[in-house]
Write an enzyme that holds these catalytic residues in place. Structure first.
Site, mmCIF file in Angstrom:
data_model
loop_
_atom_site.group_PDB
_atom_site.id
_atom_site.type_symbol
_atom_site.label_atom_id
_atom_site.label_comp_id
_atom_site.label_asym_id
_atom_site.label_seq_id
_atom_site.Cartn_x
_atom_site.Cartn_y
_atom_site.Cartn_z
ATOM 1 N N ILE A 1 0.833 -1.212 0.000
ATOM 2 C CA ILE A 1 0.000 0.000 0.000
ATOM 3 C C ILE A 1 0.871 1.267 0.000
ATOM 4 O O ILE A 1 1.627 1.520 0.947
ATOM 5 C CB ILE A 1 -0.977 0.004 1.203
ATOM 6 C CG1 ILE A 1 -1.788 -1.305 1.241
ATOM 7 C CG2 ILE A 1 -1.893 1.243 1.156
ATOM 8 C CD1 ILE A 1 -2.530 -1.656 -0.057
ATOM 9 N N GLY B 1 24.870 5.160 -22.950
ATOM 10 C CA GLY B 1 25.873 4.101 -23.044
ATOM 11 C C GLY B 1 26.200 3.536 -21.666
ATOM 12 O O GLY B 1 25.331 3.458 -20.791
ATOM 13 N N GLY B 2 27.477 3.168 -21.464
ATOM 14 C CA GLY B 2 27.904 2.558 -20.196
ATOM 15 C C GLY B 2 27.706 3.480 -19.002
ATOM 16 O O GLY B 2 27.407 3.026 -17.888
ATOM 17 N N GLU C 1 -2.166 -0.103 -9.906
ATOM 18 C CA GLU C 1 -3.547 0.238 -10.343
ATOM 19 C C GLU C 1 -3.985 -0.662 -11.499
ATOM 20 O O GLU C 1 -4.675 -0.244 -12.415
ATOM 21 C CB GLU C 1 -3.669 1.723 -10.672
ATOM 22 C CG GLU C 1 -3.656 2.529 -9.386
ATOM 23 C CD GLU C 1 -4.095 3.964 -9.548
ATOM 24 O OE1 GLU C 1 -5.047 4.214 -10.286
ATOM 25 O OE2 GLU C 1 -3.483 4.817 -8.883
#
Ligand SMILES: Cc1cc2nc3c(=O)[nH]c(=O)nc-3n(C[C@H](O)[C@H](O)[C@H](O)COP(=O)(O)OP(=O)(O)OC[C@H]3O[C@@H](n4cnc5c(N)ncnc54)[C@H](O)[C@@H]3O)c2cc1C
Length: 383
Positions: A156, A339-340, A363
């Site tokens: 919740i 990229g990396g 939801e």
């Protein structure tokens, strides 16, 4: 694209954008790491009256407008999807009272929620009842002037931090989905406690906890609408809250694209900015187009709901499904553009990909949204 927003709508958008850029962006990574609830930001949002966007004026709000709520949620999510959901989940917990509360309930709960003095949360999910919400086991037994709640809700949002909970429980198990009822439960009620706080992949600034009811006695006046309408309350609530989840996804997607474009202009390889490569440009074109398509759909659905259409289940599901799929794809492609470096926590982009994922799940998962859409399309074709 020009969505022909009114001056008031532009003002809300600009206000939320200012909060996002000045207050949220600088602390987004900190809250993502610490998983602390962002109370200081919630106070700023409250002071700006944005909690009033989903509450009628006569109860201290600014009038219920799903489009205004979407505009605010989109902007906040652009800086942090996790902090934005703390705000949007209060709308989710409040909508059942706005839609189904009687005068006394509205007078009692809405003014504090409108001012952001209290947060709300909505609880239906249980360990054995996720997509199949009708399988909930939490019970509410009538006992004179009270109901006695027993059971457990999990996952919740705002759990533990909210003061006001709208909760679905079975008042008559023999009636199946017609035996569910909606209740308002206040934090601090004896027999109402909180279980474990989840350690999450994304939206880590938001709290996700169990709600535990052990012979929790609440006044009978806390029943919303009538006994047996709990699942109708839920469905009608989701019809107006799902565009908000879509807006959260949209903001995450836009925020990821903004960062990716900026990076593509700065990063040089082969002696040039990577933004000059057609492979990168085509990715940017697809991302921008999909974002605009999602935005058009969300604003159109929000306007439909605000105009009083009560049959927007299919359209709300479409907005939530489409925008969240776009958010996941765009945030993944944005990381690719980094990229990396994008894979490293030192850079802000991987958080967008983590935050995007939840919008395809909560939801109602996107599989469930597709079920709702398909059933309605098939029903309409039979007319
Ligand atoms: C971070 C977080 C916050 C949340 N906040 C709230 C909250 O505030 N209040 C609340 O009540 N709940 C909340 N939830 C619960 C959320 O709505 C549920 O997790 C979601 O509805 C899916 O339920 P489940 O996790 O039990 O998955 P399951 O229902 O077990 O689904 C598992 C998989 O099966 C698929 N599946 C299930 N049924 C079907 C079907 N009929 N057809 C095709 N595929 C199907 C699903 O799409 C999914 O891929 C939250 C969840 C998370 C993770």
């Amino acid at each position: 694209m020009d969505y022909l927003l009114t001056d008031e709508q532009k003002m809300i958008q600009e206000l939320a954008r200012k909060i996002a850029e000045e207050k949220i962006r600088p602390v987004a990574a900190k809250y993502d790491q610490s998983e602390e609830f962002p109370w200081d930001i919630i106070k700023v949002i409250a002071a700006s009256d944005l909690f009033g966007l989903f509450i009628p004026e006569q109860y201290g709000g600014m009038g219920v407008s799903v489009l205004n709520l979407c505009l605010a949620t989109e902007e906040l999510s652009r800086a942090c999807g996790g902090i934005a959901v703390c705000y949007a989940a209060s709308a989710l917990g409040t909508f059942p009272i706005v839609l189904f509360g009687n005068e006394e309930q509205k007078k009692k709960y809405l003014p504090d929620l409108a001012k952001g003095k209290k947060l709300a949360a909505f609880g239906i999910t249980e360990p054995e009842a996720g997509s199949d919400a009708s399988a909930i086991k939490t019970t509410a037994r009538k006992d004179g002037n009270h109901y006695i709640l027993n059971g457990l809700k999990h996952f919740i949002t705002n759990g533990g931090d909210a003061e006001v909970y709208t909760v679905i429980a079975m008042t008559d198990k023999t009636k199946g989905a017609r035996g569910g009822s909606a209740f308002i439960v206040e934090k601090g009620t004896p027999g109402f406690t909180f279980g474990k706080k989840e350690d999450k992949f994304g939206i880590r600034a938001s709290s996700t906890r169990e709600l535990i009811f052990t012979d929790c006695k609440i006044p009978k006046e806390n029943l919303l609408s009538r006994e047996g309408t709990g699942f109708i309350v839920t469905m009608k609530t989701f019809d107006i809250s799902r565009p908000g989840v879509a807006a959260q996804a949209l903001g995450i997607a836009q925020g990821a694209l903004d960062l990716a474009v900026k990076y593509a202009k700065e990063r040089r390889q082969f002696g040039k900015a990577i933004s000059s490569f057609q492979g990168i440009q085509w990715m940017i074109a697809d991302m921008a187009t999909e974002i605009e398509a999602a935005r058009s759909l969300i604003y159109a659905v929000a306007r439909m709901v605000d105009a009083g259409r009560t049959d927007a289940s299919k359209e709300s599901a479409m907005a939530k499904m489409y925008a969240s799929d776009v958010a996941m794809k765009v945030s993944t492609d944005a990381l690719q553009i980094f990229g990396g470096y994008g894979y490293m926590r030192d850079y802000p982009i991987e958080k967008y990909m983590r935050d995007a994922k939840i919008t395809q799940i909560y939801e109602g998962t996107n599989q469930i949204q597709r079920n709702i859409i398909a059933l309605q399309v098939i029903k309409e074709s039979a007319k």
